[in-house]
Each structure stands twice: as C-alpha cells, then as structure tokens.
Design a protein around this motif. Structure first.
Motif, PDB file in Angstrom:
ATOM      1  N   LEU A 228      34.195  22.365  60.054  1.00  0.00           N
ATOM      2  CA  LEU A 228      35.786  22.437  60.231  1.00  0.00           C
ATOM      3  C   LEU A 228      36.356  22.728  58.928  1.00  0.00           C
ATOM      4  N   THR A 229      35.783  22.213  58.036  1.00  0.00           N
ATOM      5  CA  THR A 229      36.191  22.482  56.388  1.00  0.00           C
ATOM      6  C   THR A 229      36.357  23.981  55.892  1.00  0.00           C
ATOM      7  N   LEU A 230      34.966  24.307  56.437  1.00  0.00           N
ATOM      8  CA  LEU A 230      34.774  26.013  56.085  1.00  0.00           C
ATOM      9  C   LEU A 230      35.631  26.745  57.062  1.00  0.00           C
ATOM     10  N   LEU A 231      35.740  26.335  58.260  1.00  0.00           N
ATOM     11  CA  LEU A 231      36.917  27.116  59.029  1.00  0.00           C
ATOM     12  C   LEU A 231      38.217  27.240  58.642  1.00  0.00           C
ATOM     13  N   THR A 232      38.745  25.830  58.049  1.00  0.00           N
ATOM     14  CA  THR A 232      40.049  25.827  57.252  1.00  0.00           C
ATOM     15  C   THR A 232      39.956  26.781  55.937  1.00  0.00           C
ATOM     16  N   LEU A 233      39.008  26.627  55.312  1.00  0.00           N
ATOM     17  CA  LEU A 233      38.921  27.348  54.062  1.00  0.00           C
ATOM     18  C   LEU A 233      38.986  28.967  54.460  1.00  0.00           C
ATOM     19  N   THR A 234      38.375  29.420  55.213  1.00  0.00           N
ATOM     20  CA  THR A 234      38.245  30.814  55.637  1.00  0.00           C
ATOM     21  C   THR A 234      39.739  31.160  56.312  1.00  0.00           C
ATOM     22  N   LEU A 236      42.479  29.589  55.063  1.00  0.00           N
ATOM     23  CA  LEU A 236      43.326  29.744  54.114  1.00  0.00           C
ATOM     24  C   LEU A 236      43.157  30.984  53.437  1.00  0.00           C
ATOM     25  N   GLY A 237      41.975  31.640  53.355  1.00  0.00           N
ATOM     26  CA  GLY A 237      41.736  32.690  52.706  1.00  0.00           C
ATOM     27  C   GLY A 237      42.336  33.969  53.517  1.00  0.00           C
ATOM     28  N   GLY A 238      42.461  33.745  54.870  1.00  0.00           N
ATOM     29  CA  GLY A 238      43.310  34.687  55.862  1.00  0.00           C
ATOM     30  C   GLY A 238      42.381  35.619  56.380  1.00  0.00           C
ATOM     31  N   LEU A 239      41.368  34.730  56.961  1.00  0.00           N
ATOM     32  CA  LEU A 239      40.142  35.851  57.738  1.00  0.00           C
ATOM     33  C   LEU A 239      40.830  35.969  59.163  1.00  0.00           C
ATOM     34  N   PRO A 240      40.807  37.533  59.639  1.00  0.00           N
ATOM     35  CA  PRO A 240      41.655  37.620  60.966  1.00  0.00           C
ATOM     36  C   PRO A 240      41.532  36.973  62.118  1.00  0.00           C
ATOM     37  N   PRO A 241      40.370  36.113  62.790  1.00  0.00           N
ATOM     38  CA  PRO A 241      40.687  35.771  63.938  1.00  0.00           C
ATOM     39  C   PRO A 241      41.284  34.241  63.830  1.00  0.00           C
ATOM     40  N   PHE A 245      45.690  34.187  59.069  1.00  0.00           N
ATOM     41  CA  PHE A 245      45.904  35.704  59.106  1.00  0.00           C
ATOM     42  C   PHE A 245      47.068  36.053  59.696  1.00  0.00           C
ATOM     43  N   MET A 246      47.556  35.192  60.564  1.00  0.00           N
ATOM     44  CA  MET A 246      48.726  35.477  61.274  1.00  0.00           C
ATOM     45  C   MET A 246      50.000  35.857  60.547  1.00  0.00           C
ATOM     46  N   PRO A 247      50.472  34.925  59.344  1.00  0.00           N
ATOM     47  CA  PRO A 247      51.720  35.410  58.634  1.00  0.00           C
ATOM     48  C   PRO A 247      51.360  36.506  57.806  1.00  0.00           C
ATOM     49  N   LYS A 248      49.936  36.690  57.352  1.00  0.00           N
ATOM     50  CA  LYS A 248      49.644  37.843  56.672  1.00  0.00           C
ATOM     51  C   LYS A 248      49.908  39.138  57.307  1.00  0.00           C
ATOM     52  N   MET A 263      52.801  48.921  48.518  1.00  0.00           N
ATOM     53  CA  MET A 263      52.850  47.434  48.433  1.00  0.00           C
ATOM     54  C   MET A 263      52.106  46.721  49.266  1.00  0.00           C
ATOM     55  N   ALA A 264      52.060  47.148  50.619  1.00  0.00           N
ATOM     56  CA  ALA A 264      51.451  46.415  51.653  1.00  0.00           C
ATOM     57  C   ALA A 264      49.797  46.585  51.444  1.00  0.00           C
ATOM     58  N   THR A 265      49.510  47.863  50.929  1.00  0.00           N
ATOM     59  CA  THR A 265      48.157  48.023  50.701  1.00  0.00           C
ATOM     60  C   THR A 265      47.571  47.424  49.657  1.00  0.00           C
ATOM     61  N   THR A 266      48.238  47.268  48.553  1.00  0.00           N
ATOM     62  CA  THR A 266      47.934  46.356  47.468  1.00  0.00           C
ATOM     63  C   THR A 266      47.883  45.156  47.775  1.00  0.00           C
ATOM     64  N   LEU A 267      48.649  44.381  48.662  1.00  0.00           N
ATOM     65  CA  LEU A 267      48.659  43.181  48.845  1.00  0.00           C
ATOM     66  C   LEU A 267      47.413  42.925  49.858  1.00  0.00           C
ATOM     67  N   ALA A 268      47.204  43.673  50.579  1.00  0.00           N
ATOM     68  CA  ALA A 268      46.010  43.804  51.554  1.00  0.00           C
ATOM     69  C   ALA A 268      44.780  43.321  50.927  1.00  0.00           C
ATOM     70  N   LEU A 269      44.431  44.159  49.847  1.00  0.00           N
ATOM     71  CA  LEU A 269      43.469  44.334  48.967  1.00  0.00           C
ATOM     72  C   LEU A 269      43.362  43.183  48.063  1.00  0.00           C
ATOM     73  N   ALA A 270      44.629  42.666  47.688  1.00  0.00           N
ATOM     74  CA  ALA A 270      44.616  41.465  46.850  1.00  0.00           C
ATOM     75  C   ALA A 270      44.232  40.305  47.427  1.00  0.00           C
ATOM     76  N   SER A 271      44.281  40.231  48.887  1.00  0.00           N
ATOM     77  CA  SER A 271      43.777  38.978  49.401  1.00  0.00           C
ATOM     78  C   SER A 271      42.331  38.878  49.744  1.00  0.00           C
ATOM     79  N   LEU A 272      41.622  40.047  49.606  1.00  0.00           N
ATOM     80  CA  LEU A 272      40.140  40.093  49.639  1.00  0.00           C
ATOM     81  C   LEU A 272      39.681  39.142  48.709  1.00  0.00           C
ATOM     82  N   PRO A 273      39.631  38.960  47.464  1.00  0.00           N
ATOM     83  CA  PRO A 273      39.078  38.160  46.497  1.00  0.00           C
ATOM     84  C   PRO A 273      39.348  36.819  46.876  1.00  0.00           C
ATOM     85  N   SER A 274      40.410  36.355  47.311  1.00  0.00           N
ATOM     86  CA  SER A 274      40.750  35.162  47.975  1.00  0.00           C
ATOM     87  C   SER A 274      39.724  34.449  49.005  1.00  0.00           C
TER      88      SER A 274
END
Length: 275
Positions: A228-234, A236-241, A245-248, A263-274
């Motif tokens: 569950l902790t791992l699911l919460t972590l992912t 928080l990072g914004g993994l699609p399912p 990911f919803m607010p993003k 701006m949208a493209t840069t933001l989407a790419l910026a969330s990858l390292p997260s």
C-alpha cells in the motif's frame, strides 16, 4: 487551526497577517519538541523564513493602504500583488525559495513533517485564492520551476522525509499552475495531495521508516502495508491508473485548451523524475 481559519475568513490585511503569524508561532513548539540540535536548527530555519515572508506581507499590506486607502485583500494594486505573491510562495516553500523546506522536514519527527507539509499550506494558499488578479506569469514560472526542481532534487535522496519534501515542492508547482487557470482545479489538487501525503506519512510513521533502506526491512514485517505504501508513493508521483494522476491530467487538459501547449509539455516531462 484557529490561525488558519482566521486567515481564511479575514478581509483585512492585518488580520490575515496576524493569522499567518499565529500559524508560524503555533508550529514552532511542536517542531522544537525533540530538543535535539537538528530540531533546533530546523525550527530556527522555519521561523526565519516565515518571519521574513510575514514581514513582506505586512509591508505590502501597508503599502497598499497607503496608496489606495483600503486594507481589503481582494483587490490590491499590482506592486502589492507581486510582493504578496512572492511572500506567499516563500511561505509555501515553492522554488526558487524552497531550500529551507527539505531541511526543516528532515529535522523534525514524521508527524510534525506531516503537519508542516499539509495543514501549514492552507493559510498561505487561502491568500492566493482571495486575490482576484494574481500575477499569472509569476505563478506559471514558479509552478514550472517547482515541478522541475522537486522532481530533480528528489532523485538523489535516501531520506524518506526529504523525498516527501521534494514531492511536496513538485505538487506545489502543479497547484500554483492550477490556480492560474481554475481555482476549483487547484482545490481538487490540494485535496488529493493532502490525502495522499497523510496516507504516506502515516505509513512511514507506523513502521518508523526514516531512510530508503528502512523500507527494505519493513517488507518482511508487513508486506500488505509495504504494498500500500508503494502504491501511495507511485500515486504521489502521478502514475496514470492511480488517483494522483487525475489532477495532473485535468491541469494538462486546461493548459492545452489555453495557448499554453509548450508549458503543458514541459510540465508533463517535469513530472517524470518525480516518479
């Protein structure tokens, strides 16, 4: 909580400032509870940053009263708006004024870190909500910087509290960008962020996990909690399912509908390292 409610309900700059000061003063003894040199350092850093930001808000409010004769929050002049926005961004720990934030979280207990990263955000954000015309360019730039730096700086961390701090900086960026397009969307982002962060800190606190290596030893004790902790972590990072990911997705949708596709493209790419 009184101070947060006071700031949220005030229509007068002095009351808003008073609420923010109370907010800072109330968290200081909680941070200091450990009586450890690291906690003392964290408390001092937190106090100095918040005091500087609060004095900037007081200065801007006075300047506004001097220029317009009004103390109302809703419609300040352009100079006042810019100064107050910068002060609020400092209070929220958004980039480029974010360096105090991971240090403060690292010096406190996990429960206090949870308070600082959730409840303490409400009062300054309320001020941004109440301003009818916040400086859009400044918010977009700061939001983008926060999302980028939050993801990048979090890559190299081994301490769970520092990782959570950088996640918080990145989320703050998304929230500021949402504020420029739609306050309702910013509220949704804030709600999901607070729920996920609370879940994450509760799990970490439950297992006393202070570093990444602690997480490895927790697995043998309680695999369910770890999953569950791992699911919460992912999330928080914004993994699609997952929920994070919803607010993003909605924010990116808003940005593409306006002429802000780069701006949208840069933001989407910026969330990858997260992630």
């Amino acid at each position: 909580s009184t101070s947060t409610v006071l700031t949220m309900t005030s229509h007068h700059w002095l009351l808003a400032w008073l609420g923010l000061e109370l907010n800072t003063l109330s968290i200081l003894p909680i941070t200091m509870k450990l009586h450890h040199p690291r906690a003392t350092e964290a408390t001092m850093k937190y106090f100095l940053v918040q005091a500087l930001a609060a004095s900037l808000i007081l200065f801007a409010g006075t300047l506004n009263a001097w220029q317009t004769g009004l103390w109302t929050i809703t419609n300040p002049g352009p100079t006042t708006t810019a100064i107050i926005t910068m002060a609020v961004l400092m209070k929220l720990g958004a980039a480029p004024t974010h360096l105090w934030y991971p240090d403060v979280l690292q010096g406190t207990t996990l429960n206090t870190a949870l308070l600082v990263s959730t409840w303490q955000k409400l009062a300054p954000l309320a001020l941004l909500y109440m301003m009818t015309n916040p400086p859009t360019d400044l918010l977009l730039l700061t939001g983008l910087l926060s999302a980028l730096l939050g993801g990048w700086a979090g890559l190299n961390q081994t301490q769970t509290r520092k990782i959570m701090a950088h996640s918080s900086i990145a989320h703050m960026g998304w929230m500021l960008i949402a504020l420029t397009t739609s306050p309702q969307l910013a509220t949704l982002t804030l709600m999901t962020y607070m729920i996920m962060t609370t879940a994450m800190f509760s799990a970490l606190n439950n297992n006393a996990t202070k570093t990444i290596s602690d997480l490895g030893t927790t697995w043998s004790m309680s695999p369910t909690t770890m999953t569950l902790t791992l699911l919460t972590l992912t999330s928080l990072g914004g993994l699609p399912p997952l929920t994070g990911f919803m607010p993003k997705l909605l924010i990116l949708n808003e940005l593409t509908m306006k002429p802000l596709l780069p701006m949208a493209t840069t933001l989407a790419l910026a969330s990858l390292p997260s992630l």
